[in-house]
Design an enzyme around this catalytic site. Sequence first.
Site, PDB file in Angstrom:
ATOM      1  CB  THR A 120      -0.894  -0.009   1.262  1.00 40.85           C
ATOM      2  OG1 THR A 120      -1.438   1.281   1.470  1.00 40.85           O
ATOM      3  CG2 THR A 120      -0.090  -0.367   2.514  1.00 40.85           C
ATOM      4  CG  ASP A 121      -1.068   5.006  -1.022  1.00 38.54           C
ATOM      5  OD1 ASP A 121      -1.658   4.348  -0.136  1.00 38.54           O
ATOM      6  OD2 ASP A 121      -1.619   5.937  -1.649  1.00 38.54           O
ATOM      7  CD  GLU A 122      -3.405   3.274   4.344  1.00 41.78           C
ATOM      8  OE1 GLU A 122      -3.265   3.224   5.573  1.00 41.78           O
ATOM      9  OE2 GLU A 122      -4.448   2.964   3.761  1.00 41.78           O
ATOM     10  CE1 TYR A 147      -3.138  -2.830   5.707  1.00 41.27           C
ATOM     11  CE2 TYR A 147      -3.269  -0.472   5.287  1.00 41.27           C
ATOM     12  CZ  TYR A 147      -3.222  -1.772   4.820  1.00 41.27           C
ATOM     13  OH  TYR A 147      -3.256  -2.008   3.468  1.00 41.27           O
ATOM     14  CE  LYS A 151       0.329  -4.678   2.925  1.00 44.74           C
ATOM     15  NZ  LYS A 151      -0.012  -6.027   2.412  1.00 44.74           N
TER      16      LYS A 151
HETATM   17  N1  LIG Z   1      -8.002  -1.913  -0.200  1.00 47.00           N
HETATM   18  C1  LIG Z   1      -7.121  -1.007  -0.634  1.00 47.00           C
HETATM   19  O1  LIG Z   1      -7.483   0.120  -0.976  1.00 47.00           O
HETATM   20  C2  LIG Z   1      -5.649  -1.368  -0.760  1.00 47.00           C
HETATM   21  C3  LIG Z   1      -4.786  -0.458  -1.338  1.00 47.00           C
HETATM   22  C4  LIG Z   1      -3.443  -0.808  -1.507  1.00 47.00           C
HETATM   23  C5  LIG Z   1      -3.004  -2.039  -1.098  1.00 47.00           C
HETATM   24  N2  LIG Z   1      -3.858  -2.920  -0.508  1.00 47.00           N
HETATM   25  C6  LIG Z   1      -3.339  -4.234  -0.124  1.00 47.00           C
HETATM   26  O2  LIG Z   1      -3.992  -5.190  -0.942  1.00 47.00           O
HETATM   27  C7  LIG Z   1      -4.138  -6.427  -0.233  1.00 47.00           C
HETATM   28  C8  LIG Z   1      -5.583  -6.850  -0.257  1.00 47.00           C
HETATM   29  O3  LIG Z   1      -6.374  -5.829   0.362  1.00 47.00           O
HETATM   30  P1  LIG Z   1      -7.962  -5.957   0.406  1.00 47.00           P
HETATM   31  O4  LIG Z   1      -8.497  -4.596   0.503  1.00 47.00           O
HETATM   32  O5  LIG Z   1      -8.417  -6.869  -0.658  1.00 47.00           O
HETATM   33  O6  LIG Z   1      -8.149  -6.684   1.831  1.00 47.00           O
HETATM   34  P2  LIG Z   1      -9.342  -7.563   2.385  1.00 47.00           P
HETATM   35  O7  LIG Z   1      -9.335  -7.358   3.858  1.00 47.00           O
HETATM   36  O8  LIG Z   1     -10.600  -7.318   1.627  1.00 47.00           O
HETATM   37  O9  LIG Z   1      -8.907  -9.065   2.058  1.00 47.00           O
HETATM   38  C9  LIG Z   1      -7.875  -9.717   2.738  1.00 47.00           C
HETATM   39  C10 LIG Z   1      -8.022 -11.216   2.506  1.00 47.00           C
HETATM   40  O10 LIG Z   1      -6.940 -11.873   3.177  1.00 47.00           O
HETATM   41  C11 LIG Z   1      -7.457 -12.965   3.905  1.00 47.00           C
HETATM   42  N3  LIG Z   1      -6.594 -13.219   5.066  1.00 47.00           N
HETATM   43  C12 LIG Z   1      -6.450 -12.438   6.169  1.00 47.00           C
HETATM   44  N4  LIG Z   1      -5.575 -13.007   7.022  1.00 47.00           N
HETATM   45  C13 LIG Z   1      -5.152 -14.162   6.429  1.00 47.00           C
HETATM   46  C14 LIG Z   1      -4.229 -15.174   6.802  1.00 47.00           C
HETATM   47  N5  LIG Z   1      -3.581 -15.136   7.979  1.00 47.00           N
HETATM   48  N6  LIG Z   1      -4.023 -16.187   5.941  1.00 47.00           N
HETATM   49  C15 LIG Z   1      -4.683 -16.247   4.753  1.00 47.00           C
HETATM   50  N7  LIG Z   1      -5.564 -15.336   4.363  1.00 47.00           N
HETATM   51  C16 LIG Z   1      -5.793 -14.297   5.181  1.00 47.00           C
HETATM   52  C17 LIG Z   1      -8.854 -12.555   4.307  1.00 47.00           C
HETATM   53  O11 LIG Z   1      -9.674 -13.681   4.620  1.00 47.00           O
HETATM   54  C18 LIG Z   1      -9.314 -11.802   3.064  1.00 47.00           C
HETATM   55  O12 LIG Z   1      -9.886 -12.686   2.134  1.00 47.00           O
HETATM   56  C19 LIG Z   1      -3.585  -6.183   1.164  1.00 47.00           C
HETATM   57  O13 LIG Z   1      -2.265  -6.663   1.196  1.00 47.00           O
HETATM   58  C20 LIG Z   1      -3.615  -4.671   1.315  1.00 47.00           C
HETATM   59  O14 LIG Z   1      -2.604  -4.222   2.186  1.00 47.00           O
HETATM   60  C21 LIG Z   1      -5.178  -2.608  -0.321  1.00 47.00           C
END
Ligand SMILES: NC(=O)c1ccc[n+]([C@@H]2O[C@H](COP(=O)([O-])OP(=O)(O)OC[C@H]3O[C@@H](n4cnc5c(N)ncnc54)[C@H](O)[C@@H]3O)[C@@H](O)[C@H]2O)c1
Length: 331
Positions: A120-122, A147, A151
């Site tokens: 993430t950009d965070e 969080y 990351k």
């Molecule tokens: N949502 C955003 O805007 C955003 C932006 C940039 C980066 N990201 C990154 O993208 C990735 C996905 O984000 P998201 O928004 O889809 O998150 P989300 O919370 O919707 O999904 C996370 C998934 O990971 C699974 N999970 C959690 N802990 C686990 C574990 N110990 N073992 C296996 N599976 C596990 C959960 O069941 C879920 O299906 C993350 O790494 C997040 O940091 C998200």
Amino acid sequence: MRLLVTGGAGFIGSNFVHQTVRERPEVEVTVLDALTYAGDRASLAPVADRVRLVEGDVADAELVDRLVADADVVVHFAAESHNDNSLSNPWPFVQTNVVGTYTLLEAVRRHERRYHHISTDEVYGDLELDDPAKFTPETPYNPSSPYSSTKAASDLLVRAWVRSFGVQATISNCSNNYGPYQHVEKFIPRQITNVIDGVRPKLYGTGENVRDWIHVEDHNSAVWAIVDRGRIGETYLIGADGEMNNKDVVELILELMGQPADAYDHVNDRPGHDMRYAIDATRLRDELGWEPRYRGFRDGLAATIDWYRANEAWWRPQKDATEAKYAQLGR
Ligand SMILES: NC(=O)c1ccc[n+]([C@@H]2O[C@H](COP(=O)([O-])OP(=O)(O)OC[C@H]3O[C@@H](n4cnc5c(N)ncnc54)[C@H](O)[C@@H]3O)[C@@H](O)[C@H]2O)c1
């Protein structure tokens, strides 16, 4: 190609799996997902016959070793992802985001597999509202919340495993995503589903905080560009020049849903709430030739509203428990 997608039942991961099945029928997809409150089997229902879903933890070394041995490429989305939760209970963030990433890195190192790390950009902290700068791959890490700090820690593990052990890895840091299958705890789906329920949207603080919005399909097409053509060891920032403050987002949602633009309430702010994120995606565009498909936030948001209206059966089971959690926080 045999592809292992961790977190493939979550928001971005499930969209990635849908897109992969649609556009790359030759890829064999296995999803590893712990199906936490944020993961939902139903998000993979439309592709269930094309995808193997393994329910398990990314920190389970034995399981991860077996799945990585059977894959050519690993794309790691799994994470605890919600800032508010990380403030009330940071431990699962350390366990999944740091220990989970370590576990995967050790497995890809042993089996010499290609690894792509989703971040993430965070990790860069935040920018001032009046600062013309954007985040670049050279911006120093300065995370604000449990969080973003977990990351950041996971990104640094990847860099060290590349340098010390020659792991074939790339990293991407993306800005805020929106689109279908996003949990209703997150800002945009929460406001949309509140309006559907006849509840006024809730804006943290004054709502001046700026996020750089990108449609989830644009994030995922960038991930594929990096997996296909990215330079090993490199970090790519993913963003689509979609800066908008939270107040304007809420007002746009209300307008698109036929409500008066001021029909929302202010609630107390998140402690340490980052002010502004903005991504400079020059490297991704120039080096890999990536371009976003969604040009206007307005159109992407309207399509997302339509999706939540049409898919109430998907989000309804999460809604009451999510709002009960927010009520405890006074938000
Ligand atoms: N949502 C955003 O805007 C955003 C932006 C940039 C980066 N990201 C990154 O993208 C990735 C996905 O984000 P998201 O928004 O889809 O998150 P989300 O919370 O919707 O999904 C996370 C998934 O990971 C699974 N999970 C959690 N802990 C686990 C574990 N110990 N073992 C296996 N599976 C596990 C959960 O069941 C879920 O299906 C993350 O790494 C997040 O940091 C998200």
